[in-house]
Design a protein around this motif. Structure first.
Motif: not given
Length: 248
Positions: A9, A14, A31, A34, A37, A43, A45
């Motif tokens: 993230g 990244f 992450d 997120v 994004v 993505a 979490t």
């Protein structure tokens, strides 16, 4: 190419996502946050130190993608900056859990998927602290040394299945996380932030900090066919660190 990046993230993770996306890969990041994004990325979490959360993540990856080609186990935290006698056991455990156990869990769940497809690349983010001893950073250095041992074992264990494993050791990387490290080390050593910064820069033969993109570019190489016989290697992206202690 299907690429999963933990702690994608922000920062190095990244930058890895951007570099892989530019190379034409499908990108999936995890992450704790997120919220920002880019379009086209997946993505999740996820707390990388939670075995149940990581198991669920990889189930979702397999259901959605059918496998994963490149795993970048990048999640990490700086941990405490203190003399070893002043480090609380709980702080030690937290640092080792995120940095080392998080990488272990990612590899644990990625390995069966990669074995089934007979190929894969695992890229672990270590640190120059995983090459040298590091004053006032005992938990972080211990975890990053541990990552190298994990990587060497993965390379030996998984190589017969067509799976490669390597570790990248970034040096001092420009960004918010490093700024926090600089401030804490300055306080611990009775120096100014700028003195610590200069110490890090002068501790490399190239007299420079590293950009996150420099690390990301190495990850893309290690995940590519251009590195098809590169495995079990510890590769520093650090401008050649000569002296890891900026006070010396």
């Amino acid at each position: 190419m299907r690429v999963l990046i933990t702690a994608g993230g922000s920062g190095i993770g990244f930058a890895m996502g951007q570099a892989f996306a530019e190379a034409g890969a499908d990108v999936w990041i995890t992450d704790l946050d997120v919220s920002a994004v880019p379009d086209g990325w997946r993505a999740s979490t996820v707390d990388v130190s939670s075995e149940s959360a990581m198991a669920e993540l990889f189930k979702e990856v397999e259901t959605t993608w059918g496998g994963v080609d490149v795993l970048c186990a990048n999640a990490g935290i700086a941990g405490p900056t203190a003399a070893v006698e002043d480090v609380a056991l709980e702080d030690w455990k937290t640092c080792v859990s995120v940095n080392l156990e998080g990488a272990f869990l990612a590899a644990k769940f990625a390995a069966p998927m990669m074995k089934r497809q007979g190929s894969g690349a695992i890229v672990l983010t270590s640190s120059t602290a995983g090459i040298y001893g590091y004053p006032n950073r005992a938990p972080y250095a211990a975890a990053k040394w541990g990552i190298i041992g994990l990587m060497k074992t993965l390379a030996m264990e998984l190589g017969p299945n067509g799976i490669r494993a390597n570790a990248i050791c970034p040096g001092a990387v420009e960004g918010p996380r490093m700024e926090g490290v600089l401030e804490r080390e300055a306080t611990a050593k009775g120096m100014t932030r700028d003195e610590v910064y200069e110490g890090y820069a002068k501790g490399t033969s190239m007299r420079s900090f590293v950009e996150a993109r420099d690390v990301a570019n190495m990850a893309v190489f290690l995940g590519s066919d251009a590195a098809r016989l590169v495995s079990g290697q510890v590769i520093a992206v650090d401008g050649h660190t000569e002296n890891p202690d900026p006070k010396l």
